[in-house]
Design a protein around this motif. Structure first.
Motif, PDB file in Angstrom:
ATOM      1  N   ALA A  42       8.059   4.078  -8.959  1.00  0.00           N
ATOM      2  CA  ALA A  42       8.664   5.130  -9.771  1.00  0.00           C
ATOM      3  C   ALA A  42       8.332   4.944 -11.247  1.00  0.00           C
ATOM      4  CB  ALA A  42      10.169   5.132  -9.557  1.00  0.00           C
ATOM      5  N   THR A  58       0.825  -1.209   0.000  1.00  0.00           N
ATOM      6  CA  THR A  58       0.000   0.000   0.000  1.00  0.00           C
ATOM      7  C   THR A  58       0.860   1.260   0.000  1.00  0.00           C
ATOM      8  OG1 THR A  58      -0.191   0.125   2.410  1.00  0.00           O
ATOM      9  CG2 THR A  58      -1.845  -1.196   1.229  1.00  0.00           C
ATOM     10  N   ASP A  59       2.174   1.115   0.182  1.00  0.00           N
ATOM     11  CA  ASP A  59       3.093   2.246   0.201  1.00  0.00           C
ATOM     12  C   ASP A  59       3.370   2.697  -1.226  1.00  0.00           C
ATOM     13  OD1 ASP A  59       5.076   4.105   0.506  1.00  0.00           O
ATOM     14  OD2 ASP A  59       6.474   2.768   1.524  1.00  0.00           O
ATOM     15  N   THR A  60       2.706   3.753  -1.632  1.00  0.00           N
ATOM     16  CA  THR A  60       2.817   4.212  -3.019  1.00  0.00           C
ATOM     17  C   THR A  60       4.104   4.990  -3.290  1.00  0.00           C
ATOM     18  OG1 THR A  60       1.561   6.201  -2.520  1.00  0.00           O
ATOM     19  CG2 THR A  60       0.327   4.298  -3.350  1.00  0.00           C
ATOM     20  N   THR A  61       4.879   5.305  -2.274  1.00  0.00           N
ATOM     21  CA  THR A  61       6.109   6.067  -2.497  1.00  0.00           C
ATOM     22  C   THR A  61       7.184   5.222  -3.173  1.00  0.00           C
ATOM     23  OG1 THR A  61       7.009   5.524  -0.307  1.00  0.00           O
ATOM     24  CG2 THR A  61       5.671   7.524  -0.489  1.00  0.00           C
ATOM     25  N   GLN A  62       7.021   3.890  -3.198  1.00  0.00           N
ATOM     26  CA  GLN A  62       8.030   3.019  -3.791  1.00  0.00           C
ATOM     27  C   GLN A  62       7.872   2.883  -5.306  1.00  0.00           C
ATOM     28  OE1 GLN A  62       8.042  -0.746  -1.816  1.00  0.00           O
ATOM     29  NE2 GLN A  62       8.249   0.157   0.191  1.00  0.00           N
ATOM     30  N   ARG A  87      -3.473  -1.912  -6.639  1.00  0.00           N
ATOM     31  CA  ARG A  87      -4.076  -0.770  -5.931  1.00  0.00           C
ATOM     32  C   ARG A  87      -5.256  -0.174  -6.706  1.00  0.00           C
ATOM     33  NH1 ARG A  87       1.526   0.068  -4.321  1.00  0.00           N
ATOM     34  NH2 ARG A  87       1.888   1.314  -6.177  1.00  0.00           N
TER      35      ARG A  87
END
Length: 137
Positions: free
Chosen positions: A99, A93-97, A115
């Motif tokens: 790119a 769920t961590d969308t910062t990973q 997602r």
């Protein structure tokens, strides 16, 4: 039909996980057509399951053994997908990973698909286990 089914697998460190990924997908493909989901949602659920299991085994199992449990539960208006594994911590769920896609392999979009098509996605780490839960409608 059972409204709930469970699949489990073990992949030793360094082993090719492809046969286990195929087994998990076959498990899902036997369950989903008899669930409340329409054909389009069954296809989406299959892709979500393949992505989650593949990521778990390919990345989590690269340096350690991995046990996983996949549960599918037909609630009558949706299917709840739960994947539990004892691999390294990984929060999808961590969308910062993300790119963007890898220009070399084309990979890297699987979690974006999960997602997008999954609803109510949750992740928690509990007693050295990852637990991912999501809904498909």
């Amino acid at each position: 039909m059972d409204r709930s089914r469970r699949f489990s697998a073990f992949v030793a460190s360094g082993r090719d996980p492809r046969s286990t990924i195929v087994e998990a997908l076959e498990f899902a493909r036997k369950f989903l057509p008899q669930s409340c989901l329409d054909e389009s949602a069954c296809v989406k659920a299959s892709i979500i399951i393949e992505e989650l299991v593949s990521n778990c085994l390919r990345y989590g199992g690269a340096s350690s053994d991995v046990s996983l449990w996949l549960s599918l539960d037909d609630t009558g208006d949706a299917v709840i997908v739960e994947l539990e594994d004892d691999g390294p911590p990984f929060d999808p769920t961590d969308t910062t990973q993300f790119a963007g896609p890898d220009p070399e392999t084309g990979g890297g979009v699987g979690l974006a698909i999960v997602r997008t098509w999954g609803e109510d996605i949750t992740y928690r780490r509990n007693d050295a286990r990852n637990l991912i839960r999501l809904t498909v409608r």
